[in-house]
Design a protein around this motif. Sequence first.
Motif, PDB file in Angstrom:
ATOM      1  N   ALA A  67       9.003 -15.727   0.762  1.00  0.00           N
ATOM      2  CA  ALA A  67       9.779 -14.778   1.709  1.00  0.00           C
ATOM      3  C   ALA A  67      11.203 -14.482   0.993  1.00  0.00           C
ATOM      4  CB  ALA A  67       9.686 -15.364   3.041  1.00  0.00           C
ATOM      5  N   GLY A  68      11.804 -15.515   0.661  1.00  0.00           N
ATOM      6  CA  GLY A  68      13.224 -15.294   0.071  1.00  0.00           C
ATOM      7  C   GLY A  68      12.818 -14.467  -1.206  1.00  0.00           C
ATOM      8  N   ALA A  69      11.830 -14.718  -2.090  1.00  0.00           N
ATOM      9  CA  ALA A  69      11.645 -13.804  -3.337  1.00  0.00           C
ATOM     10  C   ALA A  69      11.461 -12.365  -2.992  1.00  0.00           C
ATOM     11  CB  ALA A  69      10.782 -14.653  -4.338  1.00  0.00           C
ATOM     12  N   ALA A  70      10.581 -12.243  -1.942  1.00  0.00           N
ATOM     13  CA  ALA A  70      10.187 -10.945  -1.328  1.00  0.00           C
ATOM     14  C   ALA A  70      11.584 -10.371  -0.936  1.00  0.00           C
ATOM     15  CB  ALA A  70       9.206 -11.306  -0.263  1.00  0.00           C
ATOM     16  N   ALA A  71      12.456 -10.988  -0.113  1.00  0.00           N
ATOM     17  CA  ALA A  71      13.727 -10.308   0.232  1.00  0.00           C
ATOM     18  C   ALA A  71      14.296  -9.812  -0.757  1.00  0.00           C
ATOM     19  CB  ALA A  71      14.145 -11.268   1.280  1.00  0.00           C
ATOM     20  N   LEU A  72      14.596 -10.328  -1.901  1.00  0.00           N
ATOM     21  CA  LEU A  72      15.389 -10.046  -3.230  1.00  0.00           C
ATOM     22  C   LEU A  72      14.806  -8.889  -3.696  1.00  0.00           C
ATOM     23  CD1 LEU A  72      16.386 -13.270  -5.157  1.00  0.00           C
ATOM     24  CD2 LEU A  72      17.828 -11.681  -3.676  1.00  0.00           C
ATOM     25  N   LEU A  73      13.477  -8.890  -3.804  1.00  0.00           N
ATOM     26  CA  LEU A  73      12.901  -7.521  -4.260  1.00  0.00           C
ATOM     27  C   LEU A  73      12.692  -6.471  -3.263  1.00  0.00           C
ATOM     28  CD1 LEU A  73       9.770  -9.322  -6.278  1.00  0.00           C
ATOM     29  CD2 LEU A  73      11.836  -8.450  -7.427  1.00  0.00           C
ATOM     30  N   VAL A 123       0.835  -1.226   0.050  1.00  0.00           N
ATOM     31  CA  VAL A 123       0.035  -0.098  -0.077  1.00  0.00           C
ATOM     32  C   VAL A 123       0.735   1.413   0.119  1.00  0.00           C
ATOM     33  CG1 VAL A 123      -1.684   1.184   1.343  1.00  0.00           C
ATOM     34  CG2 VAL A 123      -1.933  -1.172   0.983  1.00  0.00           C
ATOM     35  N   ARG A 124       1.868   1.219   0.715  1.00  0.00           N
ATOM     36  CA  ARG A 124       2.759   2.462   0.876  1.00  0.00           C
ATOM     37  C   ARG A 124       3.776   2.615  -0.146  1.00  0.00           C
ATOM     38  NH1 ARG A 124       0.428   5.999   3.615  1.00  0.00           N
ATOM     39  NH2 ARG A 124       2.386   7.131   3.992  1.00  0.00           N
ATOM     40  N   ARG A 125       4.194   1.749  -0.765  1.00  0.00           N
ATOM     41  CA  ARG A 125       5.419   1.492  -1.667  1.00  0.00           C
ATOM     42  C   ARG A 125       4.768   1.108  -3.039  1.00  0.00           C
ATOM     43  NH1 ARG A 125      10.233  -1.634   1.256  1.00  0.00           N
ATOM     44  NH2 ARG A 125      10.991  -0.927  -1.018  1.00  0.00           N
ATOM     45  N   SER A 126       5.739   1.716  -3.961  1.00  0.00           N
ATOM     46  CA  SER A 126       5.264   1.278  -5.289  1.00  0.00           C
ATOM     47  C   SER A 126       5.669  -0.150  -5.656  1.00  0.00           C
ATOM     48  CB  SER A 126       5.967   2.270  -6.308  1.00  0.00           C
ATOM     49  OG  SER A 126       7.551   2.331  -6.198  1.00  0.00           O
ATOM     50  N   ASP A 127       6.625  -0.919  -5.165  1.00  0.00           N
ATOM     51  CA  ASP A 127       6.913  -2.082  -5.398  1.00  0.00           C
ATOM     52  C   ASP A 127       5.870  -3.112  -4.819  1.00  0.00           C
ATOM     53  OD1 ASP A 127       7.812  -1.233  -2.919  1.00  0.00           O
ATOM     54  OD2 ASP A 127       9.560  -2.313  -3.030  1.00  0.00           O
ATOM     55  N   TRP A 128       4.787  -3.160  -5.224  1.00  0.00           N
ATOM     56  CA  TRP A 128       3.701  -3.827  -4.928  1.00  0.00           C
ATOM     57  C   TRP A 128       4.143  -5.525  -4.944  1.00  0.00           C
ATOM     58  CZ3 TRP A 128       1.977  -7.014  -8.362  1.00  0.00           C
ATOM     59  CH2 TRP A 128       2.120  -6.818  -9.750  1.00  0.00           C
ATOM     60  N   PRO A 129       5.217  -5.956  -5.922  1.00  0.00           N
ATOM     61  CA  PRO A 129       5.273  -7.390  -5.898  1.00  0.00           C
ATOM     62  C   PRO A 129       5.907  -7.929  -4.679  1.00  0.00           C
ATOM     63  CG  PRO A 129       5.873  -6.339  -8.145  1.00  0.00           C
ATOM     64  CD  PRO A 129       5.486  -5.141  -7.192  1.00  0.00           C
ATOM     65  N   THR A 130       6.674  -7.020  -4.051  1.00  0.00           N
ATOM     66  CA  THR A 130       7.291  -7.236  -2.555  1.00  0.00           C
ATOM     67  C   THR A 130       6.194  -7.567  -1.728  1.00  0.00           C
ATOM     68  OG1 THR A 130       9.255  -5.889  -3.399  1.00  0.00           O
ATOM     69  CG2 THR A 130       8.870  -6.523  -0.913  1.00  0.00           C
ATOM     70  N   GLY A 131       5.406  -6.632  -1.652  1.00  0.00           N
ATOM     71  CA  GLY A 131       4.268  -6.628  -0.650  1.00  0.00           C
ATOM     72  C   GLY A 131       3.511  -7.864  -1.197  1.00  0.00           C
ATOM     73  N   LEU A 132       3.090  -8.153  -2.315  1.00  0.00           N
ATOM     74  CA  LEU A 132       2.254  -9.351  -2.630  1.00  0.00           C
ATOM     75  C   LEU A 132       2.885 -10.731  -2.137  1.00  0.00           C
ATOM     76  CD1 LEU A 132      -0.342 -10.496  -4.021  1.00  0.00           C
ATOM     77  CD2 LEU A 132       1.011 -10.423  -6.094  1.00  0.00           C
ATOM     78  N   LEU A 133       4.346 -10.853  -2.436  1.00  0.00           N
ATOM     79  CA  LEU A 133       4.993 -12.022  -2.037  1.00  0.00           C
ATOM     80  C   LEU A 133       5.141 -12.299  -0.736  1.00  0.00           C
ATOM     81  CD1 LEU A 133       7.792 -11.815  -4.726  1.00  0.00           C
ATOM     82  CD2 LEU A 133       6.281 -13.392  -4.738  1.00  0.00           C
ATOM     83  N   MET A 134       5.534 -11.236   0.003  1.00  0.00           N
ATOM     84  CA  MET A 134       5.421 -11.234   1.613  1.00  0.00           C
ATOM     85  C   MET A 134       4.015 -11.507   2.188  1.00  0.00           C
ATOM     86  SD  MET A 134       7.206  -8.618   4.056  1.00  0.00           S
ATOM     87  CE  MET A 134       8.788  -8.671   3.213  1.00  0.00           C
ATOM     88  N   ALA A 135       3.135 -10.947   1.813  1.00  0.00           N
ATOM     89  CA  ALA A 135       1.762 -11.468   2.150  1.00  0.00           C
ATOM     90  C   ALA A 135       1.192 -12.916   1.807  1.00  0.00           C
ATOM     91  CB  ALA A 135       0.753 -10.458   1.595  1.00  0.00           C
ATOM     92  N   ALA A 136       1.496 -13.287   0.706  1.00  0.00           N
ATOM     93  CA  ALA A 136       1.412 -14.565   0.283  1.00  0.00           C
ATOM     94  C   ALA A 136       2.163 -15.508   1.275  1.00  0.00           C
ATOM     95  CB  ALA A 136       1.739 -14.953  -1.180  1.00  0.00           C
TER      96      ALA A 136
END
Length: 576
Positions: free
Chosen positions: A110-116, A62-75
């Motif tokens: 979580a690992g993919a989210a950390a890279l992004l 919500v707060r950042r433009s890199d929504w893929p990171t948020g999506l991966l972390m939430a998933a």
Amino acid sequence: MTRKRGLLLAAATAFVVALATVALVQARQHGDAALGGNGTGKLALQLSAGLGLWVAGVGIGVRRSDWPTGLLMAASGAAVFLAELPLPDSGGALLFTMALLGGSASAALAGAAALLYAPPRRWIPDGVVATIALVVVVLWVGALGTVTFDPRREGCFACPRNLLLVHASPRAHEDAVRLGLYAAAASCFALASLILVRWLKRPRPVRLIGAPVQLGAAVTVAAAAVAFAHEARLGIVLHDRQTHVLWLVECLALCVVAVGAGVEIVRARLLSHRIAGIVIDAMPSPEALRSTLAASVGDTTLSLAFPRGDGLAIDSDGRLVEVQTPGGEVTEVMRGGEVVAYLRHVAELGGTSERLAEAARGAGLALEHASSRARLRAQLAELQTSRARIVEIGDGERRRLERNLHDGAQQRLIALSVALQPTPEGGTVNGRAREEILTALDELRSLAHGIHPAALTDAGLDAAVRELAESSRVPLQIESVPRERFSAAVESAAYRVVLDAVRCAERAGDGRSVSVSIERKLKALRVRLGLPGVDGDVATHELEHAIDRVNALDGAVSLALEGDKTLISATVPCGS
């Protein structure tokens, strides 16, 4: 956030909370079959990991433009609750199938989210390794293992029905899952190594800020790699004590990831409030604002640029600058749906990007003020130059008019006075006088039309443009011209754009028709022309006088290339 996105996020959150509730209840009642056990501390650890990742992922998205990171972390957070479900007693066929499908994916997500999470992102090898890990864990171990798993044939008579069962073959299922688990272990080990290497290569301030997320994710993925290898070697459906311990280690590391991401969001938010407080107390100068923003992210080279409105950027003094700097990145600051400033910084900010974004939001009002002042300075400088050119061109036009009247019409009239004198032959005086009079009248009409056409004064734009179409050496395709009247200054400026564009097409075009469209849009008159075969630089030079007239009325003229055609768009304010 739009209403539709808000409703979708609320529905997803409600689903995750319901899933967490069911997972906790079932794990509490059937602790022997639950991956993490049924102790209060263990259940609290798993609940904290799942909900923490979900909240952090939503906050990042919500707060950042890199929504893929948020999506991966939430998933990843949702996958924690799927893994927590005891498979024989998961609470129904749907939950049982979902647990089979995504219960092993939390670490890879979580690992993919950390890279992004920490730019700059390198799709090779980062994207390749992360994608391989996700494909192996989610599709091979999860999907392939699910479609080939028949609980009855595997001896799990208490398990619900597998809704995604396609081919029931115990031997094929065992071989596929075992090979997939080894592949998952290898890919997760590579992912953990890449996360650690990327973290070590970052500058020290960035390493300190990103340590919880990066190191937590690396430990999570490494523990998952060990767990996958152990399960492949174990070769049974039930989990032993080592699997149980490794899962709790993963949950503990995932809690660290969630806390690290959450703390960074809170820090950025506090920084935003602090910057906003500075703005409220006293509106800082652009340099003071730049220094504050630079100090907040540890980048002393950070600089500001502001949009001018025509695709170019200016500094705080109104001078043209380049938006993109060599080896740097640009962060856009938005207010009211429009870009008000560009923050130019080094590309290695990494984990401080969230802090930078929040700082920019807090300083949004000051940046908007600085942007307006910079544009005003640029406009004043341009206006001074424009006014000087208008005066110079006006003086030149008056000199040309005087010269043409003296050398053309005046000489014709002198010749006429001589021709009207009696001649010995007689009979030819009237013919010679008529010829000279008609010639003088034609020159005067042409000269007067060049200064200001009578049709424009008497009948307005529509009549003047159509009269121009009749005398033009290139065909004019008139799409629309308003019949209503405007002020003399507005009509003169709009007509001058059309006239100079047509003359430019006559001299430099390829002879094809020139399209003309004049429309009133709210409080402005918009003029559009298409000049086929005209070079953009030539058109800019030929229309310089017309551009000055439009700018003098606080309007704007832009030129663009479309294939072999130059498109001209002018906006002239015409009031209410």
